[in-house]
Design a protein around this motif. Structure first.
Motif, mmCIF file in Angstrom:
data_model
loop_
_atom_site.group_PDB
_atom_site.id
_atom_site.type_symbol
_atom_site.label_atom_id
_atom_site.label_comp_id
_atom_site.label_asym_id
_atom_site.label_seq_id
_atom_site.Cartn_x
_atom_site.Cartn_y
_atom_site.Cartn_z
ATOM 1 N N PRO A 96 0.823 -1.211 0.000
ATOM 2 C CA PRO A 96 0.000 0.000 0.000
ATOM 3 C C PRO A 96 0.864 1.271 0.000
ATOM 4 C CG PRO A 96 0.052 -0.982 2.187
ATOM 5 C CD PRO A 96 0.779 -1.928 1.277
ATOM 6 N N HIS A 133 -5.577 7.998 -2.065
ATOM 7 C CA HIS A 133 -5.033 6.709 -2.488
ATOM 8 C C HIS A 133 -4.190 6.050 -1.406
ATOM 9 C CE1 HIS A 133 -6.529 7.314 -6.467
ATOM 10 N NE2 HIS A 133 -5.807 8.410 -6.650
ATOM 11 N N GLY A 164 -3.085 3.847 1.275
ATOM 12 C CA GLY A 164 -3.672 2.587 1.726
ATOM 13 C C GLY A 164 -3.994 1.640 0.585
ATOM 14 N N LYS A 165 -4.015 2.147 -0.621
ATOM 15 C CA LYS A 165 -4.270 1.269 -1.765
ATOM 16 C C LYS A 165 -2.954 0.667 -2.260
ATOM 17 C CE LYS A 165 -8.042 4.074 -3.643
ATOM 18 N NZ LYS A 165 -8.453 4.850 -4.829
ATOM 19 N N CYS A 175 -13.536 0.617 -1.002
ATOM 20 C CA CYS A 175 -12.619 1.771 -1.040
ATOM 21 C C CYS A 175 -11.270 1.420 -1.650
ATOM 22 C CB CYS A 175 -12.460 2.364 0.361
ATOM 23 S SG CYS A 175 -11.545 1.303 1.502
ATOM 24 N N LYS A 231 -8.759 -0.021 -0.369
ATOM 25 C CA LYS A 231 -7.597 0.040 0.527
ATOM 26 C C LYS A 231 -7.323 -1.312 1.152
ATOM 27 C CE LYS A 231 -8.037 4.920 1.257
ATOM 28 N NZ LYS A 231 -8.009 6.047 2.167
ATOM 29 N N ASN A 281 -5.128 -1.556 4.022
ATOM 30 C CA ASN A 281 -4.658 -1.481 5.405
ATOM 31 C C ASN A 281 -5.750 -0.974 6.352
ATOM 32 O OD1 ASN A 281 -4.771 1.093 4.484
ATOM 33 N ND2 ASN A 281 -2.691 1.677 5.097
ATOM 34 N N THR A 282 -6.998 -1.063 5.908
ATOM 35 C CA THR A 282 -8.100 -0.565 6.722
ATOM 36 C C THR A 282 -9.098 -1.683 7.016
ATOM 37 O OG1 THR A 282 -9.089 0.109 4.632
ATOM 38 C CG2 THR A 282 -8.029 1.822 5.917
ATOM 39 N N CYS A 291 -14.422 -3.301 6.714
ATOM 40 C CA CYS A 291 -13.464 -2.230 6.452
ATOM 41 C C CYS A 291 -13.890 -1.002 7.238
ATOM 42 C CB CYS A 291 -13.431 -1.912 4.956
ATOM 43 S SG CYS A 291 -12.281 -0.566 4.548
ATOM 44 N N CYS A 320 -14.139 1.780 6.224
ATOM 45 C CA CYS A 320 -14.954 2.661 5.388
ATOM 46 C C CYS A 320 -16.433 2.305 5.521
ATOM 47 C CB CYS A 320 -14.533 2.597 3.924
ATOM 48 S SG CYS A 320 -15.032 1.083 3.064
#
Length: 530
Positions: free
Chosen positions: A70, A85, A87-88, A176, A178, A180-181, A198, A200
């Motif tokens: 990420p 972005h 975390g992606k 989302c 990502k 790391n969430t 997540c 999110c």
RNA sequence: GGGCUCGUAGCUCAGUCAGGCAGAGCGUCUGGCUUUUAACCAGACGGCCUAGGGUUCAAAUCCCUACGAGCCCGCCA
């Protein structure tokens, strides 16, 4: 010491004790500009690989680009739009310049080009592709099943207790994007899927294939087994007790039943006196910048000459010249089997392009010619160098030109002034007389060689010479009694042409300039009284 | 606080794994090249091997301690 074995050969010997078949691996995350510091890893691996081949091993060399990591934060070189972005995975983020397939390709591509120049040809893997292809699926299943054992290893060796909801697998959120969430809620080994929630707000299920990534400490040992890695250099950041090599070693043995690779720990490269090179502090010299300035062999040599565990102090200014010098000198030695010739072998990069013109000499030729390549060629030819390899000379001249632009210290620089430098006002009568008499003689003489100029300057102190006689006449002195210091005459020349007290070797320097220009300039200087 | 790596000539570093006369390059100085400042050649100078202790016939090298430098131990290449 009579017999010095290069460290790469020592490593190869050591590694060969464990078997004849080897796979040397190296990996770098393309999260930012890949710099000289990162290059140490790749060159170190390449040299170990070559040493293995030279010793008759069956060896392979692979490079894994960690494109599935990420993005950690908005780096200084990114604009604020990248905040969303963070975390992606790098492979799923748009390219900063818009010309590459993804963020990771943006940084990876120039690096791969640099590798070519450096004569390094690993098989390249991209982590996102490996995950998407399912190469890690078995490792993910094992890791999920043995989650508690892995947590215990991490706890024991690193002293950190993983949180209750810790999982070795980080799912990639469907909503989302990502990685790391998310938190793992469950998994299905038969369907090869993982359930997550997540931060999110989304919750869902992802496939193990391409739906997430093992956390670094597990990813590394999983990769060793999946790719059959037996030798791997890594930075000292992973090398401390409780660090990722330590935990990786335990995980690969106890969880995956695989022997850890032979470690080659390397130190950082320090930039001048600015400290360690690091993308986050901005203390960075990129590899492509370096390749603009020096031939790839020199860059390899920089890394090869020092054992991996010692740090390298690298300074692209004046000390770089010494490095090039040293390398060129080494290159001229021909002592097969020696430590020196081994270093030359290991420095060998792609298509050798060689000229006999020393880099240092080119810095003066280049400046005397004002950077004009045709004039450079003229000077080079007059200086007696081989001019057949025009392309190589051009490469060298380009390197030198870039170096002068980018890194050269001021004392190494000079320029032929278009106008008479104001420093000419400080010239003594003797110097003025010398310049005007010198100019007079030039008017009557034909083309002069470097040596002719050289001798002509010195003749000022020879009572039998024409120059001396003219000067004496102009000053109203008696020929034999006039004492002329050649040193001061050289100064007069440098001051009137360059505006400084000293300069490159006067003889050939003057011969590289237009005679008419010299006559005009010397006369101007002689008469300059503001 | 715990750990890893390093410390050798003015500078950059070999030599330490395998104990056996302290090394190279650069720089400096001297000399040479028909008299060169930044070419070239030859030579010289240059060291308490960070410090202290231990093992040994013998230690830069092995062991312990201290000091100095850099980094890691935050799951962060």
């Amino acid at each position: 010491m009579a017999d010095i074995t290069h460290w790469a050969d020592v490593v190869a010997d050591e590694v060969l004790k464990k078997g004849k078949k080897h796979r040397v691996a190296t990996g770098i995350t393309p999260s930012g500009h890949i710099h000289i510091g990162n290059m140490r890893e790749v060159v170190t691996a390449d040299v170990a690989y070559r040493a293995l081949l030279d010793r008759g091993a069956e060896a392979e060399f692979i490079y894994i680009a960690d494109t599935y990591d990420p993005l950690r934060k908005v780096y200084p070189f990114l604009d604020e739009s990248y905040a969303r972005h963070v975390g992606k995975p790098l492979s799923e983020i748009p390219c900063p310049c818009g010309e590459h397939k993804s963020y990771s390709e943006h940084f990876l591509e120039p690096f791969l080009v640099a590798l070519e120049h450096l004569g390094i040809h690993p098989t390249v893997y991209r982590a996102d592709e490996l995950y998407k292809k399912g190469l890690y699926t078995d490792a993910i299943k094992t890791a999920l099943k043995k989650r508690d054992e892995i947590a215990a290893i991490l706890q024991k060796l690193s002293g950190k207790t993983p949180a209750d909801d810790w999982s070795p697998f980080n799912p990639l959120c469907n909503a989302c994007g990502k990685i790391n969430t998310t938190r793992v809620n469950g998994y299905d080994l038969d369907a090869e899927t993982v359930d997550y929630t997540c931060s999110c707000g989304d919750r869902g299920t992802v496939p193990m294939k391409g739906g997430g990534k093992l956390t670094w400490r597990v990813d590394w040992p999983a990769r060793w087994k999946a790719l059959g890695v037996t030798v791997e250099p890594y930075g000292k950041d992973h090398a401390s007790r409780g660090g990722s090599y330590d935990t990786g070693q335990a995980i690969t043995k106890e969880i995956y039943g695989y022997e850890p690779p032979f470690p080659i720990v390397y130190e950082w490269i320090m930039l001048g006196n600015e400290g360690a090179m690091s993308s986050s502090t901005g203390v960075v010299v990129s590899i492509s910048d370096m390749l603009k300035v020096v031939p790839p062999e020199v860059l390899r040599y920089l890394i090869i000459r020092t054992k991996p565990e010692k740090h390298i102090r690298f300074d692209p200014a004046q000390p770089l010249l010494n490095l090039v010098d040293e390398f060129e000198r080494l290159h001229q030695m021909d002592d097969p089997g020696s430590y020196e010739s081994r270093m030359i072998e290991l420095s060998h990069a792609a298509g050798l392009c060689h000229t006999d013109i020393p880099f240092k000499h080119m810095t003066t030729i280049y400046q005397a010619a004002g950077g004009d390549f045709e004039r450079i060629m003229n000077i080079v030819e007059r200086a007696g160098y081989d001019t057949k390899n025009r392309k190589c000379i051009k490469e060298l001249a380009d390197n030198v030109g870039n170096w002068l632009d980018m890194y050269a210290p001021t004392f190494a620089k000079f320029s032929v002034r278009d106008e008479l430098p104001v420093q000419a006002s400080s010239l003594s009568d003797m110097q003025r007389t010398f310049l005007s008499s010198f100019a007079d003689i030039l008017v009557d003489s034909g083309e002069l060689s470097g040596e002719d100029y050289h001798n002509l300057v010195y003749s000022a102190n020879d009572p039998a010479s024409e120059l001396h006689a003219r000067m004496a006449a102009a000053l109203g002195a008696k020929s034999g009694e006039m004492k002329v210091e050649p040193k001061d005459m050289f100064k007069a020349i440098y001051i009137s042409v360059l505006g400084q007290q000293s300069g490159p070797k006067a003889g050939w320097f003057l011969s590289s300039l237009e005679k008419d220009f010299l006559i005009r300039r010397f006369r101007d200087a002689a008469g300059y009284r503001p």
